[in-house]
Scaffold this motif. Structure first.
Motif, PDB file in Angstrom:
ATOM      1  N   GLY A 233       1.938   7.990   3.773  1.00  0.00           N
ATOM      2  CA  GLY A 233       1.862   7.175   5.075  1.00  0.00           C
ATOM      3  C   GLY A 233       0.431   6.760   5.386  1.00  0.00           C
ATOM      4  O   GLY A 233       0.170   6.069   6.473  1.00  0.00           O
ATOM      5  N   THR A 234      -0.614   6.719   4.435  1.00  0.00           N
ATOM      6  CA  THR A 234      -1.892   6.175   4.657  1.00  0.00           C
ATOM      7  C   THR A 234      -1.838   4.877   4.896  1.00  0.00           C
ATOM      8  O   THR A 234      -1.404   4.064   3.987  1.00  0.00           O
ATOM      9  N   PRO A 235      -2.443   4.406   5.988  1.00  0.00           N
ATOM     10  CA  PRO A 235      -2.431   2.886   6.395  1.00  0.00           C
ATOM     11  C   PRO A 235      -3.638   2.245   5.511  1.00  0.00           C
ATOM     12  O   PRO A 235      -4.930   2.737   5.351  1.00  0.00           O
ATOM     13  N   VAL A 236      -3.383   1.094   5.274  1.00  0.00           N
ATOM     14  CA  VAL A 236      -4.754   0.124   4.759  1.00  0.00           C
ATOM     15  C   VAL A 236      -4.526  -1.060   5.556  1.00  0.00           C
ATOM     16  O   VAL A 236      -3.509  -1.835   5.713  1.00  0.00           O
ATOM     17  N   ILE A 237      -5.693  -1.202   6.378  1.00  0.00           N
ATOM     18  CA  ILE A 237      -5.798  -2.128   7.426  1.00  0.00           C
ATOM     19  C   ILE A 237      -6.365  -3.468   7.083  1.00  0.00           C
ATOM     20  O   ILE A 237      -7.698  -3.323   6.754  1.00  0.00           O
ATOM     21  N   GLU A 238      -5.911  -4.763   6.972  1.00  0.00           N
ATOM     22  CA  GLU A 238      -6.817  -5.810   6.657  1.00  0.00           C
ATOM     23  C   GLU A 238      -6.960  -6.648   7.808  1.00  0.00           C
ATOM     24  O   GLU A 238      -6.122  -7.328   8.524  1.00  0.00           O
ATOM     25  N   LEU A 239      -8.192  -7.023   8.053  1.00  0.00           N
ATOM     26  CA  LEU A 239      -8.545  -7.851   9.407  1.00  0.00           C
ATOM     27  C   LEU A 239      -9.411  -8.887   8.811  1.00  0.00           C
ATOM     28  O   LEU A 239     -10.732  -8.670   8.332  1.00  0.00           O
ATOM     29  N   LYS A 240      -8.937  -9.924   8.721  1.00  0.00           N
ATOM     30  CA  LYS A 240      -9.703 -11.310   7.943  1.00  0.00           C
ATOM     31  C   LYS A 240      -9.380 -12.586   8.587  1.00  0.00           C
ATOM     32  O   LYS A 240      -8.302 -12.511   9.335  1.00  0.00           O
ATOM     33  N   PRO A 241     -10.211 -13.537   8.311  1.00  0.00           N
ATOM     34  CA  PRO A 241      -9.782 -15.021   8.956  1.00  0.00           C
ATOM     35  C   PRO A 241      -8.764 -15.435   8.384  1.00  0.00           C
ATOM     36  O   PRO A 241      -8.600 -15.258   6.937  1.00  0.00           O
ATOM     37  N   ASN A 242      -7.840 -16.341   8.880  1.00  0.00           N
ATOM     38  CA  ASN A 242      -6.991 -17.120   8.425  1.00  0.00           C
ATOM     39  C   ASN A 242      -7.126 -18.099   7.493  1.00  0.00           C
ATOM     40  O   ASN A 242      -6.396 -18.610   6.593  1.00  0.00           O
ATOM     41  N   GLU A 243      -8.418 -18.825   7.806  1.00  0.00           N
ATOM     42  CA  GLU A 243      -8.894 -20.106   6.962  1.00  0.00           C
ATOM     43  C   GLU A 243     -10.141 -19.797   6.361  1.00  0.00           C
ATOM     44  O   GLU A 243     -11.026 -20.656   6.254  1.00  0.00           O
ATOM     45  N   GLY A 244     -10.320 -18.652   5.576  1.00  0.00           N
ATOM     46  CA  GLY A 244     -11.650 -18.403   4.719  1.00  0.00           C
ATOM     47  C   GLY A 244     -12.644 -18.008   5.661  1.00  0.00           C
ATOM     48  O   GLY A 244     -12.344 -17.825   6.967  1.00  0.00           O
TER      49      GLY A 244
ATOM     50  N   SER B 264      -3.213  -7.196   8.899  1.00  0.00           N
ATOM     51  CA  SER B 264      -1.992  -6.769   8.418  1.00  0.00           C
ATOM     52  C   SER B 264      -2.241  -5.442   8.015  1.00  0.00           C
ATOM     53  O   SER B 264      -3.376  -4.815   7.871  1.00  0.00           O
ATOM     54  N   VAL B 265      -1.138  -4.664   8.047  1.00  0.00           N
ATOM     55  CA  VAL B 265      -1.345  -3.125   7.856  1.00  0.00           C
ATOM     56  C   VAL B 265      -0.153  -2.827   6.644  1.00  0.00           C
ATOM     57  O   VAL B 265       1.081  -3.058   7.032  1.00  0.00           O
ATOM     58  N   GLU B 266      -0.560  -2.040   5.605  1.00  0.00           N
ATOM     59  CA  GLU B 266       0.292  -1.337   4.622  1.00  0.00           C
ATOM     60  C   GLU B 266       0.241  -0.117   4.437  1.00  0.00           C
ATOM     61  O   GLU B 266      -1.011   0.277   4.504  1.00  0.00           O
ATOM     62  N   ARG B 267       1.428   0.542   4.338  1.00  0.00           N
ATOM     63  CA  ARG B 267       1.292   2.198   4.185  1.00  0.00           C
ATOM     64  C   ARG B 267       1.682   2.526   2.988  1.00  0.00           C
ATOM     65  O   ARG B 267       2.792   1.931   2.578  1.00  0.00           O
ATOM     66  N   ASN B 268       1.374   3.555   2.563  1.00  0.00           N
ATOM     67  CA  ASN B 268       1.748   4.324   1.401  1.00  0.00           C
ATOM     68  C   ASN B 268       3.106   4.989   1.804  1.00  0.00           C
ATOM     69  O   ASN B 268       2.994   5.727   2.858  1.00  0.00           O
ATOM     70  N   GLU B 269       4.081   4.609   1.007  1.00  0.00           N
ATOM     71  CA  GLU B 269       5.507   5.282   1.490  1.00  0.00           C
ATOM     72  C   GLU B 269       5.537   6.801   1.119  1.00  0.00           C
ATOM     73  O   GLU B 269       6.148   7.465   1.998  1.00  0.00           O
TER      74      GLU B 269
ATOM     75  N   SER C 150       0.512   6.753  13.830  1.00  0.00           N
ATOM     76  CA  SER C 150       1.521   7.693  13.237  1.00  0.00           C
ATOM     77  C   SER C 150       1.118   9.039  13.568  1.00  0.00           C
ATOM     78  O   SER C 150       0.011   9.400  13.002  1.00  0.00           O
ATOM     79  N   ASP C 151       2.191  10.037  13.422  1.00  0.00           N
ATOM     80  CA  ASP C 151       1.731  11.502  13.664  1.00  0.00           C
ATOM     81  C   ASP C 151       1.121  11.944  12.291  1.00  0.00           C
ATOM     82  O   ASP C 151       0.285  13.059  12.448  1.00  0.00           O
ATOM     83  N   ASN C 152       1.778  11.230  11.274  1.00  0.00           N
ATOM     84  CA  ASN C 152       1.223  11.901   9.818  1.00  0.00           C
ATOM     85  C   ASN C 152       0.226  11.259   9.390  1.00  0.00           C
ATOM     86  O   ASN C 152      -0.147  11.460   7.895  1.00  0.00           O
ATOM     87  N   THR C 153      -0.679  10.504  10.056  1.00  0.00           N
ATOM     88  CA  THR C 153      -1.952   9.719   9.603  1.00  0.00           C
ATOM     89  C   THR C 153      -3.214  10.582   9.657  1.00  0.00           C
ATOM     90  O   THR C 153      -3.584  11.108  10.726  1.00  0.00           O
ATOM     91  N   ARG C 154      -3.574  11.100   8.345  1.00  0.00           N
ATOM     92  CA  ARG C 154      -4.656  11.925   8.395  1.00  0.00           C
ATOM     93  C   ARG C 154      -5.696  11.149   7.737  1.00  0.00           C
ATOM     94  O   ARG C 154      -7.112  11.327   8.192  1.00  0.00           O
ATOM     95  N   GLU C 155      -5.592  10.026   7.036  1.00  0.00           N
ATOM     96  CA  GLU C 155      -6.691   9.074   6.358  1.00  0.00           C
ATOM     97  C   GLU C 155      -6.238   7.556   6.797  1.00  0.00           C
ATOM     98  O   GLU C 155      -5.049   7.428   6.890  1.00  0.00           O
ATOM     99  N   ALA C 156      -7.288   6.742   6.757  1.00  0.00           N
ATOM    100  CA  ALA C 156      -6.791   5.475   7.067  1.00  0.00           C
ATOM    101  C   ALA C 156      -8.197   4.653   6.551  1.00  0.00           C
ATOM    102  O   ALA C 156      -9.506   5.076   6.003  1.00  0.00           O
ATOM    103  N   THR C 157      -7.808   3.277   6.005  1.00  0.00           N
ATOM    104  CA  THR C 157      -8.663   2.421   5.391  1.00  0.00           C
ATOM    105  C   THR C 157      -8.756   1.148   6.247  1.00  0.00           C
ATOM    106  O   THR C 157      -7.811   0.667   6.526  1.00  0.00           O
ATOM    107  N   LEU C 158      -9.901   0.698   6.485  1.00  0.00           N
ATOM    108  CA  LEU C 158     -10.183  -0.589   7.274  1.00  0.00           C
ATOM    109  C   LEU C 158     -10.929  -1.639   6.278  1.00  0.00           C
ATOM    110  O   LEU C 158     -12.072  -1.224   5.857  1.00  0.00           O
ATOM    111  N   ASN C 159     -10.432  -2.782   5.917  1.00  0.00           N
ATOM    112  CA  ASN C 159     -11.047  -3.967   5.470  1.00  0.00           C
ATOM    113  C   ASN C 159     -11.525  -4.801   6.374  1.00  0.00           C
ATOM    114  O   ASN C 159     -10.461  -5.646   6.569  1.00  0.00           O
ATOM    115  N   LEU C 160     -12.625  -5.186   6.766  1.00  0.00           N
ATOM    116  CA  LEU C 160     -12.897  -6.203   7.628  1.00  0.00           C
ATOM    117  C   LEU C 160     -13.756  -7.168   6.960  1.00  0.00           C
ATOM    118  O   LEU C 160     -14.917  -6.642   6.216  1.00  0.00           O
TER     119      LEU C 160
END
Length: 346
Positions: free
Chosen positions: A196-207, A188-193, A145-155
């Motif tokens: 607009g800072t996104p928090v990205i969650e990349l993880k296994p579906n089954e543990g 999954s990606v959740e953004r602060n309303e 997004s144009d207003n994305t200045r910071e982002a978080t990745l949880n891997l």
């Protein structure tokens, strides 16, 4: 401390030797996958040992002995390929064929040969069926997004190879490719309303993904956009990590690993970068630019360390020359059990 280290390595090497000898001589009839699942107990034991050592408690000798016994067993469970099971299956097939031949002495030789060939083909087909593993490939993409200045990745994940390096395309915030022989991944990606800072969650579906017969066929490739300031959190069990963050502006990095081999490369884009690493039984190589001030705070009773050109301030603190006045700094706080830590300045 030197005496305790000698006791640890002596017991550990003897235990590991007995395990391999026992496997070769068929002493064991165990399902090692159950033992592999208990590896987090090493972290608990290493932590207790660390506390007792720091306090000078005599009970530290006992926890050192337990750790020296538990570590080789845990490592052995990852490399054992269940030779006994394979040998039993082979003998069973040979005995079955011999009994079949004895009960059919009066049959036509050609028919008997055909039956043997068919039996071989069936056995080979069954073996191929067991050895063939379906690989699932997935690709996850999130637009920038144009207003994305910071982002978080949880891997996070279990037994896999994690690769972070090449940047994503200009239009992508992140692109992840996964190839899994066991399980699958989701993102999954959740953004602060407001921001607009996104928090990205990349993880296994089954543990956590598990190693199958010692094979490591799972791979997660991650590409990030170079524009945002990143906060990265990596959590993995047993596996391998090739994490190159040298092209990114990373203000904070948290790494938690169990039994893993990690090669981490940091960059010089951030004015201040804070790195926190916690490991169990691991081998870690951390590459730090020479033009950045570097400070290492480590806490671990049984660590083998190589600090390259850093100056030792005390047993747990190392700094690069001119750290206090450096324009850019990287601070690394490391806590580990039975691990090898290596700092390389490039």
């Amino acid at each position: 401390m030197q005496t305790r280290n000698g006791l640890f390595w002596g017991i550990a090497l003897v235990t590991l030797g007995v395990l391999f000898l026992g496997r070769n001589l068929n002493w064991f009839d165990l399902n090692w996958s159950y033992i592999r699942d208990l590896w987090p107990l090493l972290l608990i034991l290493a932590g207790v040992n660390l506390i007792l050592v720091r306090r000078g408690n005599q009970a530290a000798v006992g926890t050192t002995v337990l750790l020296a016994l538990a570590l080789p067993i845990a490592l052995f469970s990852f490399v054992d390929r269940r030779h006994n099971h394979d040998r039993f299956e082979y003998n069973f097939r040979d005995n079955f064929r011999n009994d079949f031949d004895d009960n059919n002495d009066n049959t036509d030789n050609k028919d008997s040969d055909d039956n043997d060939d068919q039996s071989d083909n069936d056995s080979d087909n069954n073996a191929n069926s067991r050895n063939s593993v379906e690989t699932r490939s997935d690709t996850f993409v999130e637009a920038l997004s144009d207003n994305t200045r910071e982002a978080t990745l949880n891997l996070s994940g279990g037994a896999a190879r994690f690769v972070v390096g090449e940047p994503a395309a200009a239009a992508d915030l992140i692109k992840a490719d996964t190839k899994m022989t066991v399980g699958s991944y989701s993102m999954s990606v959740e953004r602060n309303e407001t921001t607009g800072t996104p928090v990205i969650e990349l993880k296994p579906n089954e543990g956590n993904v598990k190693l199958e017969n010692g094979n490591l066929d799972n791979r997660v490739d991650v590409r990030l956009n170079e524009k945002p300031v990143w906060t990265v959190k990596v959590e993995m069990g047993a596996g391998q990590g090739d994490i190159d963050l040298s092209r990114y502006d990373v203000k904070k990095l948290d790494v938690k690993v169990g039994a893993a081999d990690i090669d981490l490369k940091l960059g010089n884009r951030a004015v201040q970068s804070d790195v926190n690493i916690s490991s169990g039984v691991a081998s870690l190589t951390i590459r730090v630019p020479k033009d950045v001030g570097c400070r290492i705070e480590k806490d671990g009773a049984l660590n083998l360390s190589q600090m390259d050109d850093l100056t030792k301030i005390n047993d747990d603190l190392y700094e690069s020359a001119g750290y206090a006045t450096a324009a850019k700094k990287i601070t690394i706080k490391y806590e580990g059990g039975m691990s090898k830590l290596k700092i390389v300045r490039y």
